[in-house]
Design a protein around this motif. Structure first.
Motif, PDB file in Angstrom:
ATOM      1  N   ARG A 244       0.888  -1.205   0.020  1.00 35.74           N
ATOM      2  CA  ARG A 244       0.176   0.006   0.125  1.00 35.74           C
ATOM      3  C   ARG A 244       0.898   1.390  -0.026  1.00 35.74           C
ATOM      4  O   ARG A 244       0.680   2.135  -0.674  1.00 35.74           O
ATOM      5  CB  ARG A 244      -1.065   0.223   1.207  1.00 35.74           C
ATOM      6  N   VAL A 247       2.248   1.690  -3.528  1.00 29.82           N
ATOM      7  CA  VAL A 247       1.322   2.225  -4.617  1.00 29.82           C
ATOM      8  C   VAL A 247       1.108   3.801  -4.494  1.00 29.82           C
ATOM      9  O   VAL A 247       1.088   4.609  -5.324  1.00 29.82           O
ATOM     10  CB  VAL A 247      -0.098   1.479  -4.286  1.00 29.82           C
ATOM     11  N   TRP A 258      -1.913   5.345   3.220  1.00 27.14           N
ATOM     12  CA  TRP A 258      -1.864   3.905   2.815  1.00 27.14           C
ATOM     13  C   TRP A 258      -2.753   3.235   3.407  1.00 27.14           C
ATOM     14  O   TRP A 258      -3.175   2.062   2.720  1.00 27.14           O
ATOM     15  CB  TRP A 258      -0.566   3.530   3.087  1.00 27.14           C
ATOM     16  N   MET A 261      -6.752   1.905   2.313  1.00 27.41           N
ATOM     17  CA  MET A 261      -6.679   0.847   1.237  1.00 27.41           C
ATOM     18  C   MET A 261      -6.772  -0.807   1.748  1.00 27.41           C
ATOM     19  O   MET A 261      -6.167  -0.802   3.106  1.00 27.41           O
ATOM     20  CB  MET A 261      -5.788   0.846   0.041  1.00 27.41           C
ATOM     21  N   LEU A 263      -6.117  -4.868   1.207  1.00 26.12           N
ATOM     22  CA  LEU A 263      -5.591  -5.890   0.350  1.00 26.12           C
ATOM     23  C   LEU A 263      -6.178  -7.454   0.908  1.00 26.12           C
ATOM     24  O   LEU A 263      -5.699  -7.785   2.045  1.00 26.12           O
ATOM     25  CB  LEU A 263      -4.181  -6.012   0.351  1.00 26.12           C
ATOM     26  N   THR A 269      -1.400  -6.829  -7.019  1.00 26.28           N
ATOM     27  CA  THR A 269      -1.325  -5.440  -7.402  1.00 26.28           C
ATOM     28  C   THR A 269      -0.494  -5.255  -8.586  1.00 26.28           C
ATOM     29  O   THR A 269       0.820  -5.835  -8.428  1.00 26.28           O
ATOM     30  CB  THR A 269      -0.960  -4.551  -6.241  1.00 26.28           C
ATOM     31  N   LEU A 271       1.566  -2.816 -11.050  1.00 23.38           N
ATOM     32  CA  LEU A 271       2.317  -1.329 -11.412  1.00 23.38           C
ATOM     33  C   LEU A 271       2.839  -1.473 -12.685  1.00 23.38           C
ATOM     34  O   LEU A 271       3.537  -2.515 -12.855  1.00 23.38           O
ATOM     35  CB  LEU A 271       3.004  -0.732 -10.116  1.00 23.38           C
ATOM     36  N   LEU A 281      -1.413   2.317 -12.526  1.00 19.74           N
ATOM     37  CA  LEU A 281      -1.844   1.279 -11.639  1.00 19.74           C
ATOM     38  C   LEU A 281      -2.876   0.315 -12.487  1.00 19.74           C
ATOM     39  O   LEU A 281      -4.010   0.693 -12.524  1.00 19.74           O
ATOM     40  CB  LEU A 281      -2.592   1.703 -10.288  1.00 19.74           C
ATOM     41  N   LEU A 284      -5.194  -3.233  -8.338  1.00 17.57           N
ATOM     42  CA  LEU A 284      -5.102  -3.177  -6.904  1.00 17.57           C
ATOM     43  C   LEU A 284      -5.757  -4.330  -6.203  1.00 17.57           C
ATOM     44  O   LEU A 284      -7.041  -4.194  -6.227  1.00 17.57           O
ATOM     45  CB  LEU A 284      -5.702  -1.587  -6.588  1.00 17.57           C
TER      46      LEU A 284
END
Length: 298
Positions: A244, A247, A258, A261, A263, A269, A271, A281, A284
């Motif tokens: 997080r 990202v 962060w 979010m 997960l 995720t 990138l 992104l 996610l």
């Protein structure tokens, strides 16, 4: 009437620095010209609205506004020392230098959160994957294999749950090198905003973990080296807090956000870092490849 029109323009373009400067200048001219304070009231109100519309600087010391920092990874060729080569005639060969320093490949980075693990384990060595966690890792490996990509490397945290997750995934990706890294261990990257009541690390933990996780970001999240000729596909198996934070930093969002979010275990995720330094992104926390009864977030 002119002042009313000016105030309307200022309100319509709230946030524009050029309008802010113009309005301040206009107000000072009215004052110098002998105008009454009442005549400046529309401008004063407009200035207040403009200041209120300005985005605040991030509490981490960085300003996160609408301007993209193209040199966020300190690898933008236009910011690097210009070591121009000279040909036999003594002329600078700028085209050759540009070709040697300009990235041309795209990096695809898959950030995998470890699978479900035993929360009651005594220390890291005993916090191994649960039977469900091992199933999740198998599903992640199948999903990555199904994408049909040529993966270059799989880097994983040195914590037990990440090692086990990466090992299971690797069975589905034969030939992909496994690399362990202490920098990717779980931790507290930066004090979250807004704060939460159920998790409050000591300040020293933010200080130590934050520096380490930031170092991991700088090592692994950046544009390709100019020597890289083909696009790369790299897998990093680590932890939710680390992912997080990565990202937020990669997208140039305030890193203090962060913790907003969530997960799932075994989520993916994705990138993408272009040669220009632009970051996208593409996914996610994707876990849609798992059946609903296999989803966890522990």
């Amino acid at each position: 009437m002119a002042l009313r029109r000016a105030a309307g323009v200022v309100f319509g373009l709230a946030g524009g620095s050029a309008v802010l400067v113009w309005a301040e200048r206009r107000g000072s001219l009215r004052e110098d010209g002998g105008g009454s304070w009442r005549s400046k009231a529309p401008i004063t109100a407009a200035l207040g609205a403009l200041h209120a519309a300005q985005p605040p600087a991030g509490l981490s010391g960085h300003s996160y506004g609408s301007v993209w920092d193209s040199n966020w990874d300190k690898r933008d060729p236009s910011f690097m020392p210009n070591s121009r080569k000279k040909d036999v005639s003594g002329e600078e060969n700028s085209s050759e230098t540009e070709n040697n320093t300009k990235p041309r490949a795209t990096r695809h980075i898959f950030l995998i959160r470890h699978s479900q693990y035993n929360l009651n384990g005594n220390g890291d060595r005993e916090r191994i994957l649960t039977p469900l966690g091992r199933e999740q890792a198998e599903l992640v490996g199948q999903r990555l294999a199904s994408l049909g990509l040529k993966y270059d490397v799989m880097i994983h945290s040195s914590m037990a749950r990440a090692i086990e997750t990466a090992t299971i995934i690797s069975k589905h990706l034969p030939g992909v090198e496994l690399v362990s890294c202490d920098l990717l261990r779980e931790g507290a990257p930066i004090e979250p905003i807004p704060p939460v009541t159920h998790w409050k690390p000591e300040a020293v933990q933010y200080h130590e973990d934050g520096a380490r996780i930031e170092a991991a970001f700088r090592r692994y999240i950046h544009r390709a080296d100019p020597k890289q000729k083909e696009d790369s596909y790299e897998i990093i198996v680590c932890h939710a807090n680390v992912i997080r934070y990565f990202v937020c930093r990669a997208l140039q969002f305030p890193p203090e956000g962060w913790l907003r979010m969530g997960l799932n275990n075994g989520s993916i995720t994705w990138l993408t870092v272009r040669p220009s330094g632009r970051v996208a992104l593409r996914a996610l926390g994707d876990s849609g490849f798992m059946p609903p009864d296999k989803l966890t977030r522990s």
